[in-house]
Design an enzyme around this catalytic site. Structure first.
Site, mmCIF file in Angstrom:
data_model
loop_
_atom_site.group_PDB
_atom_site.id
_atom_site.type_symbol
_atom_site.label_atom_id
_atom_site.label_comp_id
_atom_site.label_asym_id
_atom_site.label_seq_id
_atom_site.Cartn_x
_atom_site.Cartn_y
_atom_site.Cartn_z
ATOM 1 N N ARG A 1 -25.534 17.354 12.431
ATOM 2 C CA ARG A 1 -26.083 17.205 13.777
ATOM 3 C C ARG A 1 -24.959 17.310 14.788
ATOM 4 O O ARG A 1 -23.840 16.829 14.541
ATOM 5 C CB ARG A 1 -26.719 15.819 13.957
ATOM 6 C CG ARG A 1 -28.190 15.742 13.678
ATOM 7 C CD ARG A 1 -29.027 16.552 14.662
ATOM 8 N NE ARG A 1 -30.446 16.441 14.370
ATOM 9 C CZ ARG A 1 -31.103 17.140 13.446
ATOM 10 N NH1 ARG A 1 -30.478 18.034 12.715
ATOM 11 N NH2 ARG A 1 -32.405 16.967 13.250
ATOM 12 N N GLU B 1 -26.688 21.504 22.374
ATOM 13 C CA GLU B 1 -27.467 22.705 22.029
ATOM 14 C C GLU B 1 -28.522 22.989 23.080
ATOM 15 O O GLU B 1 -29.160 22.043 23.552
ATOM 16 C CB GLU B 1 -28.166 22.495 20.677
ATOM 17 C CG GLU B 1 -27.195 22.429 19.529
ATOM 18 C CD GLU B 1 -27.863 22.031 18.211
ATOM 19 O OE1 GLU B 1 -29.107 22.117 18.114
ATOM 20 O OE2 GLU B 1 -27.148 21.623 17.305
ATOM 21 N N HIS C 1 -28.192 26.501 14.511
ATOM 22 C CA HIS C 1 -28.981 25.411 13.911
ATOM 23 C C HIS C 1 -30.057 25.968 12.954
ATOM 24 O O HIS C 1 -31.250 25.706 13.129
ATOM 25 C CB HIS C 1 -29.618 24.550 15.019
ATOM 26 C CG HIS C 1 -29.924 23.152 14.543
ATOM 27 N ND1 HIS C 1 -29.848 22.029 15.344
ATOM 28 C CD2 HIS C 1 -30.333 22.683 13.335
ATOM 29 C CE1 HIS C 1 -30.196 20.952 14.660
ATOM 30 N NE2 HIS C 1 -30.487 21.324 13.435
HETATM 31 C C1 GLV Z 1 -32.846 20.019 10.905
HETATM 32 O O1 GLV Z 1 -31.864 19.974 11.573
HETATM 33 C C2 GLV Z 1 -33.539 18.859 10.435
HETATM 34 O O2 GLV Z 1 -33.183 17.727 10.791
HETATM 35 O O3 GLV Z 1 -34.497 19.028 9.677
#
Ligand code: GLV
Length: 326
Positions: A238, A267, A285
Site C-alpha cells: 500500500r 495515487e 496498482h
Molecule cells: C489491492 O490492493 C487490494 O487490497 O486488494
C-alpha cells in the site's frame, strides 16, 4: 421488493448477473470515478454497496446513507473504510482475503525480476531505437538467485512470496508483528529476524503489510538509511507504507540500487522525481490484476453482499462487533 444496491465501478458481467438475481442494482458500468457528492446521492436509498479501494467510506458519507447496511470492498485492503464509523452506524464491512494472494505474490516477483534485471529500462532503450549492438557491459543488472530476500509482513501474501524464492535458491528472512508457526517457517524456508536485522541484511526488501496508522512510513528516511548500499525495495502492499519523498532521495543519491513500486502515497499522482529514474519500475496498482483474480475478488465481494443482506453474517466480516451489539 428486492433490496437496492450500488456498484461504484465497472465490474464483470457474471458478477453483475449474480447480483441482479438478488438485488435491484445500480451499477457504474461506464466506470466514471464517482465524486463524493455523486456517491452520497447514489447511496441515499441503497441497502448495500460494492466499493473499490478508491471509494472513501467515513462518518461523513454514512450520515447521508440512512438505509445502508453493508459495504463490501473489492479488495483485501480496507484502509479506504473507517471501520469504527461503520460499526457505529451499524453497517457491516467486508473485504476479499485469500483469492488474490497468489496473483499478488506472482506480481511481486515480476517487480523483483524487472527491477533487478532492468527489464523495463532496456525495453524502453530498444523501443526508442537506441540499440546499436551487443556490448559485454550493457544493462548490467543484479543477480536475484542466491541473494537475500527480506520480507516485511508475513501474512498470506508474504508467505507466498517466500515460497516462490526457493526456485532462486535465496536466503529468505522475514519480520512481522507475530512470528509464524514453526511449520510455516519450515515450509517457506524463511527465518524470523528483527526489523533491524532484516533491513541490514536484505539485498531485496519486499513489503507485505496493510496500511494503517501503525504502518504509516514504516519505511522512512531512517529505515532506508539502514538498508544495504545497492539494495532493492519492492512495494506491492500500500502507498503510505513507504515515505515516497525519502525513497526518491535514497534512489537519487545512489544509495539504493532500485525500486519496484506498484503503490504510491498519493495515487494516482506519483512523487515527481520517480518517473525520470531509470532504476525504478512503476506500475499502476495492478498486483492482483489477473483476469481470473479480479473476477474472483468481485464475485467474493458480491457473495459477501448477498450474505450480509440475507443472513446478516457475511463470510469476510471485518467488524464482528457490529454483530455483537445485536
Ligand atoms: C489491492 O490492493 C487490494 O487490497 O486488494
Amino acid at each position: 421488493m428486492k433490496p437496492k444496491i450500488l456498484v461504484t465501478r465497472e465490474i464483470f458481467d457474471d458478477v453483475l448477473e449474480y447480483l441482479a438475481g438478488h438485488f435491484e442494482v445500480v451499477s457504474n458500468q461506464e466506470d466514471h470515478p464517482m465524486d463524493r457528492q455523486t456517491l452520497t446521492q447514489n447511496l441515499a436509498d441503497k441497502s448495500g454497496v460494492m466499493t473499490t479501494l478508491v471509494d472513501r467510506v467515513d462518518a461523513d458519507l454514512l450520515a447521508g446513507c440512512p438505509e445502508l447496511k453493508a459495504v463490501c470492498n473489492i479488495a483485501v485492503g480496507f484502509n479506504n473504510i473507517d471501520l469504527a464509523a461503520c460499526s457505529k452506524a451499524r453497517v457491516m464491512v467486508t473485504n476479499t482475503p485469500g483469492v488474490l494472494d497468489d496473483s499478488t505474490a506472482d506480481f511481486t516477483w515480476a517487480l523483483i525480476l524487472a527491477t533487478a534485471r532492468r527489464v523495463v529500462e532496456s525495453d524502453a532503450h530498444l523501443r526508442a531505437g537506441q540499440w546499436k549492438g551487443w556490448y559485454l557491459k550493457q544493462f548490467l543488472g543484479f543477480d536475484v538467485h542466491h541473494a537475500t530476500l527480506g520480507i516485511l509482513g508475513f501474512g498470506r501474501i508474504g508467505q507466498r512470496v517466500a515460497r516462490r524464492a526457493a526456485g532462486f535458491e535465496m536466503t529468505v528472512l522475514y519480520h512481522s508483528r507475530r512470528r509464524a508457526d514453526p511449520d510455516v517457517e519450515r515450509d517457506c524456508k524463511a527465518t524470523f529476524v528483527s526489523k533491524e536485522e532484516l533491513l541490514a541484511r536484505s539485498d531485496i526488501l519486499t513489503l507485505h503489510v496493510p496500511y494503517a496508522p501503525s504502518t504509516h512510513h514504516l519505511i522512512g528516511r531512517a529505515e532506508l538509511a539502514m538498508l544495504k548500499p545497492g539494495a532493492i525495495l519492492i512495494n506491492a502492499a500500500r502507498g503510505g507504507v513507504v515515505d515516497d519523498a525519502a525513497l526518491a532521495e535514497a534512489l537519487a543519491s545512489g544509495r539504493l540500487g532500485g525500486a519496484g513500486l506498484d503503490v504510491f502515497e498519493n495515487e494516482p499522482a506519483l512523487h515527481p522525481a520517480l518517473p525520470a529514474m531509470k532504476n525504478v519500475v512503476l506500475t499502476p496498482h495492478i498486483a492482483s490484476s489477473s483476469a481470473a483474480t479480479r473476477n474472483a475478488m468481485a464475485m467474493l465481494a458480491a457473495r459477501n453482499l448477498v450474505a450480509a443482506l440475507t443472513t446478516g453474517n457475511p463470510p469476510n466480516l471485518l467488524n464482528p462487533e457490529y454483530l455483537r451489539k445485536g
